[in-house]
Scaffold this motif. Structure first.
Motif, mmCIF file in Angstrom:
data_model
loop_
_atom_site.group_PDB
_atom_site.id
_atom_site.type_symbol
_atom_site.label_atom_id
_atom_site.label_comp_id
_atom_site.label_asym_id
_atom_site.label_seq_id
_atom_site.Cartn_x
_atom_site.Cartn_y
_atom_site.Cartn_z
ATOM 1 N N GLY A 387 -11.360 -14.635 22.904
ATOM 2 C CA GLY A 387 -10.111 -15.041 22.265
ATOM 3 C C GLY A 387 -9.547 -13.935 21.391
ATOM 4 O O GLY A 387 -8.332 -13.656 21.418
ATOM 5 N N LEU A 388 -10.403 -13.304 20.618
ATOM 6 C CA LEU A 388 -9.952 -12.206 19.758
ATOM 7 C C LEU A 388 -9.486 -11.006 20.569
ATOM 8 O O LEU A 388 -8.550 -10.298 20.166
ATOM 9 C CB LEU A 388 -11.090 -11.800 18.811
ATOM 10 N N LEU A 389 -10.123 -10.783 21.717
ATOM 11 C CA LEU A 389 -9.691 -9.680 22.577
ATOM 12 C C LEU A 389 -8.283 -9.931 23.113
ATOM 13 O O LEU A 389 -7.471 -9.006 23.196
ATOM 14 C CB LEU A 389 -10.677 -9.507 23.738
ATOM 15 N N ALA A 390 -7.978 -11.162 23.456
ATOM 16 C CA ALA A 390 -6.631 -11.496 23.920
ATOM 17 C C ALA A 390 -5.596 -11.161 22.849
ATOM 18 O O ALA A 390 -4.502 -10.671 23.145
ATOM 19 C CB ALA A 390 -6.550 -12.980 24.301
ATOM 20 N N VAL A 391 -5.955 -11.404 21.584
ATOM 21 C CA VAL A 391 -5.066 -11.064 20.484
ATOM 22 C C VAL A 391 -4.919 -9.548 20.366
ATOM 23 O O VAL A 391 -3.812 -9.013 20.249
ATOM 24 C CB VAL A 391 -5.599 -11.649 19.165
ATOM 25 N N ARG A 392 -6.044 -8.862 20.399
ATOM 26 C CA ARG A 392 -6.024 -7.403 20.240
ATOM 27 C C ARG A 392 -5.219 -6.730 21.347
ATOM 28 O O ARG A 392 -4.533 -5.722 21.112
ATOM 29 C CB ARG A 392 -7.458 -6.862 20.220
ATOM 30 N N LEU A 393 -5.289 -7.285 22.557
ATOM 31 C CA LEU A 393 -4.553 -6.711 23.682
ATOM 32 C C LEU A 393 -3.101 -7.160 23.713
ATOM 33 O O LEU A 393 -2.347 -6.749 24.595
ATOM 34 C CB LEU A 393 -5.248 -7.099 24.999
ATOM 35 N N ASN A 394 -2.735 -8.030 22.771
ATOM 36 C CA ASN A 394 -1.367 -8.524 22.654
ATOM 37 C C ASN A 394 -0.905 -9.236 23.933
ATOM 38 O O ASN A 394 0.225 -9.049 24.399
ATOM 39 C CB ASN A 394 -0.394 -7.388 22.313
ATOM 40 N N ILE A 410 -9.323 -21.590 19.567
ATOM 41 C CA ILE A 410 -9.421 -21.638 18.103
ATOM 42 C C ILE A 410 -9.411 -20.233 17.511
ATOM 43 O O ILE A 410 -8.741 -19.964 16.498
ATOM 44 C CB ILE A 410 -10.702 -22.387 17.664
ATOM 45 N N SER A 411 -10.145 -19.312 18.120
ATOM 46 C CA SER A 411 -10.222 -17.955 17.568
ATOM 47 C C SER A 411 -8.874 -17.255 17.617
ATOM 48 O O SER A 411 -8.554 -16.441 16.742
ATOM 49 C CB SER A 411 -11.284 -17.136 18.303
ATOM 50 N N THR A 412 -8.054 -17.561 18.617
ATOM 51 C CA THR A 412 -6.743 -16.907 18.687
ATOM 52 C C THR A 412 -5.772 -17.479 17.666
ATOM 53 O O THR A 412 -5.039 -16.722 17.008
ATOM 54 C CB THR A 412 -6.135 -17.039 20.101
ATOM 55 N N ILE A 413 -5.750 -18.801 17.511
ATOM 56 C CA ILE A 413 -4.770 -19.372 16.574
ATOM 57 C C ILE A 413 -5.157 -19.089 15.123
ATOM 58 O O ILE A 413 -4.322 -19.189 14.221
ATOM 59 C CB ILE A 413 -4.597 -20.889 16.790
ATOM 60 N N ASN A 414 -6.429 -18.702 14.904
ATOM 61 C CA ASN A 414 -6.844 -18.330 13.549
ATOM 62 C C ASN A 414 -6.419 -16.910 13.177
ATOM 63 O O ASN A 414 -6.562 -16.505 12.029
ATOM 64 C CB ASN A 414 -8.361 -18.462 13.398
ATOM 65 N N GLU A 415 -5.918 -16.149 14.169
ATOM 66 C CA GLU A 415 -5.478 -14.786 13.914
ATOM 67 C C GLU A 415 -4.002 -14.806 13.534
ATOM 68 O O GLU A 415 -3.119 -14.847 14.395
ATOM 69 C CB GLU A 415 -5.701 -13.906 15.143
ATOM 70 N N GLY A 416 -3.707 -14.782 12.271
ATOM 71 C CA GLY A 416 -2.329 -14.891 11.800
ATOM 72 C C GLY A 416 -1.451 -13.727 12.196
ATOM 73 O O GLY A 416 -0.227 -13.853 12.226
ATOM 74 N N SER A 417 -2.059 -12.586 12.520
ATOM 75 C CA SER A 417 -1.262 -11.404 12.854
ATOM 76 C C SER A 417 -0.711 -11.455 14.269
ATOM 77 O O SER A 417 0.163 -10.668 14.634
ATOM 78 C CB SER A 417 -2.125 -10.141 12.713
ATOM 79 N N TRP A 418 -1.206 -12.371 15.077
ATOM 80 C CA TRP A 418 -0.799 -12.434 16.486
ATOM 81 C C TRP A 418 0.504 -13.208 16.608
ATOM 82 O O TRP A 418 0.647 -14.304 16.054
ATOM 83 C CB TRP A 418 -1.901 -13.113 17.298
ATOM 84 N N ASP A 419 1.467 -12.654 17.338
ATOM 85 C CA ASP A 419 2.732 -13.355 17.503
ATOM 86 C C ASP A 419 2.827 -14.057 18.853
ATOM 87 O O ASP A 419 3.884 -14.536 19.244
ATOM 88 C CB ASP A 419 3.916 -12.399 17.334
ATOM 89 N N GLY A 420 1.699 -14.105 19.584
ATOM 90 C CA GLY A 420 1.669 -14.833 20.844
ATOM 91 C C GLY A 420 1.414 -16.310 20.615
ATOM 92 O O GLY A 420 1.405 -16.801 19.486
ATOM 93 N N GLU A 421 1.216 -17.038 21.723
ATOM 94 C CA GLU A 421 0.988 -18.469 21.645
ATOM 95 C C GLU A 421 -0.294 -18.807 22.392
ATOM 96 O O GLU A 421 -0.636 -18.181 23.382
ATOM 97 C CB GLU A 421 2.159 -19.234 22.269
ATOM 98 N N SER A 422 -0.985 -19.825 21.887
ATOM 99 C CA SER A 422 -2.175 -20.318 22.572
ATOM 100 C C SER A 422 -2.084 -21.830 22.688
ATOM 101 O O SER A 422 -1.678 -22.517 21.746
ATOM 102 C CB SER A 422 -3.446 -19.926 21.814
ATOM 103 N N SER A 423 -2.477 -22.315 23.869
ATOM 104 C CA SER A 423 -2.504 -23.754 24.111
ATOM 105 C C SER A 423 -3.827 -24.097 24.779
ATOM 106 O O SER A 423 -4.504 -23.240 25.346
ATOM 107 C CB SER A 423 -1.341 -24.185 25.036
ATOM 108 N N ILE A 424 -4.170 -25.376 24.736
ATOM 109 C CA ILE A 424 -5.373 -25.830 25.414
ATOM 110 C C ILE A 424 -5.085 -27.151 26.116
ATOM 111 O O ILE A 424 -4.371 -28.008 25.582
ATOM 112 C CB ILE A 424 -6.570 -25.979 24.434
#
Length: 468
Positions: A387-394, A410-424
């Motif tokens: 999940g964090l890698l998806a954020v890092r790779l934007n 959960i790990s992606t939506i906890n990254e406030g710096s990411w401007d992408g979207e995550s759904s489940i």
């Protein structure tokens, strides 16, 4: 397979002959554990399974023309039967005897490959290279366990020059058992990662199991090892065979340089141990598959295949295997990459990196990810890491499918710096309904999960939706 009488097969498997009026009957057909594959003259192995029993399908095999049944109990069928205590063990003994007989003819070379990731791709590349040189047998799909591997070995004929054996394992001793059936002349170890780590009991046990590939090699054999993987490199101390190193680093004898990836594949400069170099335009998508190409090239060179033949074969391969970085779609500029045959932390990371590498400026990327299974105690932290890698790779959008993969979301939506979207969502059907509306013209979509999550069929549905 080479011709063997029923009596000879019985001797090889330690079986009791039943309903066999002529033990001298010669068998030349293939061997199957699926009655749907049986054709006249074949052998059908009645293997008890986790969910069903092969004995229940013996009548269908007999009707299809099976000439011999390997059974654990006598069946009321008018077909010769070999009664054994364990059908899987008997299958392995049968394969061992047949390989020995073909070996005695003096021209068979066996190349075996193992690794946490990339076995099937490397096997397919080797089949393509070696088939241009001489008659070659290699597994269908991922026939790499105690059932699939011997079924492949039993396809050998007197004319076979090369056997490519894919050897998987989920525990210590399993590769050793396969090697006892068909000891390789060339043993390849691609990598050691967390795939099946839960079953192995940890990465240390995985190393021990994969080392079995080279520990029985002799000074007349060749070990092909990944110079870039420290766990694999350490296996050199456990083999008597000379080592051919492959990798991207300067310590590799067979190496790639000038690696460049795009949506059409990967270009690189291939250098063999001989020092010869050629440019390669490798159409299998994903930079990580370059390592598989290097392993195949190293083994082929060790057999005596020249660089021009190696490059021609590599460039002819468009798809490693169905559901492995398979490019689908095309309508409205939408590209679907279906890589959901299986997933480990390493292969998941590699697929995400490929998604990021091949996107064009301004192009949206969507990662549809499911569970990575068989990770045991490592499962939570590895799903977090992806999940964090998806954020890092934007990555533009992430869709997680299944509650077992929830920690990626959960790990992606906890990254406030990411401007992408995550759904489940819970199921592939729900994912399809969401994506059918969410995918826009020009999107680049990756579908990736372990086999158990069944996202490969979701990838197929998306590919069909956006096909021309």
């Amino acid at each position: 397979m080479i011709a063997m009488t029923i009596a000879e097969i019985a001797a090889a498997t330690g079986a009791q002959l039943l309903r066999t009026p002529d033990a001298g009957l010669v068998i030349t057909g293939l061997t199957h554990t699926d009655s749907r594959d049986v054709t006249p003259g074949d052998v059908f192995v009645c293997k008890p399974g986790e969910f069903t029993d092969g004995h229940l399908f013996a009548p269908a095999a007999a009707e299809a023309g099976a000439a011999l049944l390997i059974v654990e109990r006598e069946l009321d069928l008018d077909v010769p039967q070999l009664l054994v205590d364990d059908a899987v063990i008997a299958l392995g003994a049968f394969a061992t005897e047949l390989v020995s007989r073909v070996r005695a003819l003096g021209k068979l070379k066996i190349v075996a490959v193992t690794g946490s990731n990339g076995k099937t791709t490397t096997k397919n590349l080797l089949r393509t290279i070696l088939s241009a040189v001489g008659p070659t047998i290699a597994p269908r799909a991922s026939f790499n366990n105690e059932v699939g591997a011997p079924l492949t070995m039993l396809e050998l004929t007197e004319d076979t020059e090369f056997l490519v054996a894919e050897m998987g394992a989920s525990g210590i001793g399993e590769i050793a058992r396969l090697i006892a059936m068909a000891k390789p002349d060339i043993g390849i170890v691609l990598n050691v990662g967390l795939a099946h780590a839960g079953e192995f009991g940890g990465i240390e046990s995985t190393v021990i199991a994969k080392t079995e590939m080279v520990s029985e090699l002799t000074a007349d054999d060749v070990a092909v090892l990944n110079a870039d993987d420290p766990r694999v490199a350490g296996m050199a101390a456990s083999t008597a065979a000379p080592v051919v190193w492959f990798g991207l680093g300067p310590n590799a004898a067979v190496r790639a340089a000038e690696v460049r990836s795009d949506a059409g594949g990967t270009a690189f400069l291939l250098t063999l141990a001989s020092g010869e170099s050629r440019q390669v335009r490798f159409r299998v998508l994903g930079e990580h598959h370059v390592m598989n190409a290097l392993a195949a090239a190293a083994a082929a060179e060790a057999i005596g295949v020249g660089i021009d033949d190696i490059v021609t074969a590599l460039e002819s391969v468009e798809l490693a295997e169905r559901w492995r970085m398979q490019v689908l779609g095309g309508r409205d500029g939408v590209t679907i990459i279906n890589d959901a045959y299986n997933a480990s932390p390493d292969s998941m990371a590699a697929a995400l990196k490929t998604l990021a590498q091949i996107r064009t400026p301004g192009q949206r990327t969507i990662a549809v990810l499911g569970e990575m299974s068989e990770l045991g105690e490592f499962s939570g932290e590895e799903h977090d890491r992806i999940g964090l890698l998806a954020v890092r790779l934007n990555i533009s959008q992430l869709l997680v499918v299944g509650q077992n993969a929830r920690r990626m979301h959960i790990s992606t939506i906890n990254e406030g710096s990411w401007d992408g979207e995550s759904s489940i969502v819970d199921t592939p059907d729900e994912a399809f309904a969401l994506l059918e509306k969410a995918i826009q013209p020009g999107d680049l979509v990756l579908v990736k999960s372990s086999n158990s999550a069944a996202l490969r069929f979701l990838g197929d549905r998306l590919g069909e939706l956006f096909s021309w």
